[in-house]
Scaffold this active site. Structure first.
Site, mmCIF file in Angstrom:
data_model
loop_
_atom_site.group_PDB
_atom_site.id
_atom_site.type_symbol
_atom_site.label_atom_id
_atom_site.label_comp_id
_atom_site.label_asym_id
_atom_site.label_seq_id
_atom_site.Cartn_x
_atom_site.Cartn_y
_atom_site.Cartn_z
ATOM 1 N N CYS A 104 0.744 -1.206 0.059
ATOM 2 C CA CYS A 104 -0.105 0.059 0.279
ATOM 3 C C CYS A 104 0.999 1.402 0.001
ATOM 4 O O CYS A 104 2.145 1.312 0.059
ATOM 5 C CB CYS A 104 -0.777 -0.162 1.202
ATOM 6 S SG CYS A 104 -2.072 -1.460 1.025
ATOM 7 N N ASP A 105 0.235 2.577 0.221
ATOM 8 C CA ASP A 105 0.637 3.651 -0.119
ATOM 9 C C ASP A 105 1.958 4.131 0.292
ATOM 10 O O ASP A 105 2.905 4.585 -0.526
ATOM 11 C CB ASP A 105 -0.489 4.733 0.321
ATOM 12 C CG ASP A 105 -1.822 4.534 -0.191
ATOM 13 O OD1 ASP A 105 -2.182 3.350 -0.748
ATOM 14 O OD2 ASP A 105 -2.498 5.569 -0.228
ATOM 15 N N LYS A 106 2.297 3.755 1.721
ATOM 16 C CA LYS A 106 3.338 4.355 2.026
ATOM 17 C C LYS A 106 4.524 3.289 2.173
ATOM 18 O O LYS A 106 5.802 3.730 2.349
ATOM 19 C CB LYS A 106 3.298 5.075 3.596
ATOM 20 C CG LYS A 106 2.178 6.070 3.404
ATOM 21 C CD LYS A 106 2.369 7.265 2.452
ATOM 22 C CE LYS A 106 1.031 8.107 2.432
ATOM 23 N NZ LYS A 106 -0.015 7.470 1.842
ATOM 24 N N SER B 118 -5.862 11.405 -1.391
ATOM 25 C CA SER B 118 -5.805 10.031 -1.879
ATOM 26 C C SER B 118 -5.442 10.020 -3.284
ATOM 27 O O SER B 118 -5.795 10.742 -3.905
ATOM 28 C CB SER B 118 -7.093 9.256 -1.510
ATOM 29 O OG SER B 118 -7.194 8.183 -2.189
#
Length: 566
Positions: free
Chosen positions: A129-131, A477
């Site tokens: 995921c993102d980070k 986001s």
């Protein structure tokens, strides 16, 4: 004494196992199940971010097993350890969203500590995921050892009552539709259980997939491996192949920084613009460049955004989910479409250059990935704005903005907390012609630079994205769409001009002109700055430390030791 009896390894990990003075070290390694033969082999870190809390990561325990099979088969010794992993989607809309961006630094630090403390020879990284993806790439740049990334892969899109290609973006916008009577509560409750039918990273081009795909674009992941769905057997085969290939990288001494060059990072920006990827890629590419000791600035993003057209028809800005992108050829097909715009001499983990990899790729203009001759839009998916409201820059996902809102002048309605802005929208208190100003949500001010996705989802879901805009020193986001300008620098907590905005002020957004203007004189802005009382929000110990060290968004929100402490 026969010193040869105590000589095992010619690899970096030889520091742990060679010599009579390492007898105790070897005893400790034997405790973990290794034998004498294993001490002659390279020790490979399998950096896993498995957690049962996050759908993008819950499949990584199994995927790591396939990586380890490949390492054993190729003659290496896998040594698995874990990092934390936060789900931006679950953190949305509450105080928990203050933690994902700071977690990026925690992940990079943890990997550095494990790898450097134990002198591991190479890494296969499993983010999702993102980070987590940028945190791992940052650690790869710091440690500068051979590294391959095998991301979790996207989930499949959902379907319900004739609705197809449902993603998490749709789910958030369905909330606004239900609140205004466009959808029944029963359908919303049913959709909650059907919208996301498998594990994996969210099925649209949000930050998770943007960054996963960037690992392939930057040459750190095997071609085609990043877009393979999380639940596919194809993903498992790529995981095993990555485990095998890491041994080749060690033999070739092909380390991360040899791949993470400025030219490769510029290739990354070009692909980001062509895909219409998340605005968070700006923060993360800047942070990766910092760790790789490469110069990169917002000016690079702005220049390239004007040179590279938007080619990909992907949700949330377009029509198609990630499985369609993979079937259309994925990242390699985008790179093939951009071939004449790229620096093709850059190395990748295949051991070959980008240009050599692309010789095996064909391209046909289609509905998912367009050609340079027939782009979806003539400019890249992200634009950088400047002006007296953002002297050091602001970021907008132009690909997600309707052309009617490319230029917009409105009246400011100021909020210092995301929750207050959400309540005002839900209460019907935001009239057409409003520019919502949401401040003290930046890296220092949050602290943690929360995503404002709940605000944008409410605006889009209620059909307000052609009559109102949002500007913030926070971020968004990757699934955000609509006229949402973020990363305003300097942020309010650092005394930026956004701290001076008052209800009723006039603000102009000009995306084609790359301008963000507060209609006040320089003298009036300075007068207000001299009088403003900067807000300091309560923070936990982890966030206090983060706020003390974090820099502005225009530098990637990297951590920096103050000069007085150096």
């Amino acid at each position: 004494m026969d010193s040869k009896k105590f000589q095992y390894s010619n690899y970096r990990s030889g520091e742990l196992v060679n010599g009579i003075d390492r007898a105790a070290h070897r005893s400790l390694l034997y405790c973990t199940g290794l034998d004498q033969d294993d001490l002659h082999r390279p020790l490979i870190a399998v950096v896993n971010s498995f957690t049962e809390m996050v759908p993008g990561h819950i499949g990584l325990r199994e995927l790591a097993d396939y990586v380890k099979q490949g390492i054993w088969q190729a003659g290496g010794v896998p040594r698995e350890f874990s990092t934390i992993a936060l789900c931006d989607g679950i953190c949305q809309g509450h105080d928990g969203m203050r933690y994902p961006l700071p977690s990026r630094e925690n992940i990079a630090d943890a990997i550095e500590m494990m790898v450097e403390a134990h002198h591991l020879d190479g890494m296969v990284m499993l983010p999702g995921c993102d980070k987590i993806v940028p945190g791992m790439i940052m650690a790869a740049a710091r440690c500068d050892i051979p590294t391959i990334i095998i991301p979790a892969g996207p989930m499949l899109a959902g379907h319900y009552k004739g609705r197809t290609n449902i993603t998490l973006t749709d789910m958030r916008e369905f909330i606004g539709q239900t609140e205004v009577g466009k959808m029944s509560e029963e359908d919303l409750l049913a959709l909650e259980q059907r919208a996301l039918p498998t594990y994996g990273t969210c099925a649209m081009l949000g930050t998770a997939n943007s960054m996963s795909f960037l690992s392939e674009i930057l040459g750190l992941a095997l071609p085609h491996s990043t877009t393979a769905p999380a639940v596919s057997s194809e993903k498992r085969r790529y995981a095993k192949e990555a485990g095998k290939r890491i041994l080749g990288l060690i033999q070739e001494n092909l380390t991360a920084r040899k791949i993470l060059t400025r030219k490769n990072l510029l290739n990354g920006i070009r692909a980001v613009m062509a895909m219409g990827a998340s605005t968070n890629t700006v923060l993360h590419l800047m942070a990766i460049a910092h760790e790789a000791q490469v110069e990169l600035s917002l000016d690079d993003f702005d220049r390239i955004s004007r040179e590279i057209p938007y080619l990909c028809n992907l949700k949330p800005s377009g029509e198609y989910p990630m499985e369609a992108f993979h079937e259309a050829g994925g990242v390699q097909t985008v790179l093939k479409a951009l071939e004449t715009k790229l620096d093709l001499d850059q190395l990748t983990v295949t051991g070959k250059t980008l240009g050599a990899n692309l010789k095996e790729v064909s391209f046909a203009d289609g509905p998912v990935i367009h050609s340079l001759d027939h782009p979806k839009k003539p400019e890249g998916g992200i634009a950088i704005l400047y002006g007296n409201l953002a002297p050091k820059g602001a970021v907008v996902k132009k690909a997600g903005v309707k052309p009617s809102m490319y230029q917009f002048t409105g009246t400011a309605r100021v909020f210092n907390y995301m929750e207050d802005a959400c309540r005002a929208i839900q209460a019907g208190e935001i009239p057409a012609g409003t520019v919502i100003v949401l401040r003290y949500e930046g890296p220092k001010g949050g602290p943690g630079m929360r995503e404002q996705h709940m605000v944008t989802s409410l605006l889009v879901g209620r059909g307000m994205d052609e009559s109102c805009a949002l500007i913030t020193d926070g971020r968004f986001s990757g699934s955000t769409r609509g006229p949402a300008i973020g990363h305003i620098s300097p942020e309010a907590a650092a005394g930026g001009p956004i701290a001076t905005v008052q209800d009723g002020d006039t603000i102009t957004i000009d995306i084609p002109g790359r301008k963000l203007t507060l209609h006040l004189s320089a003298e009036e802005i300075q007068k207000r700055l001299a009088q403003v009382q900067l807000l300091r929000k309560p923070a936990t110990p982890a966030l206090q430390k983060y706020a003390a060290l974090v820099t502005s968004a225009d530098r990637g929100a990297i951590l920096e030791i103050p000069e007085c402490l150096k």
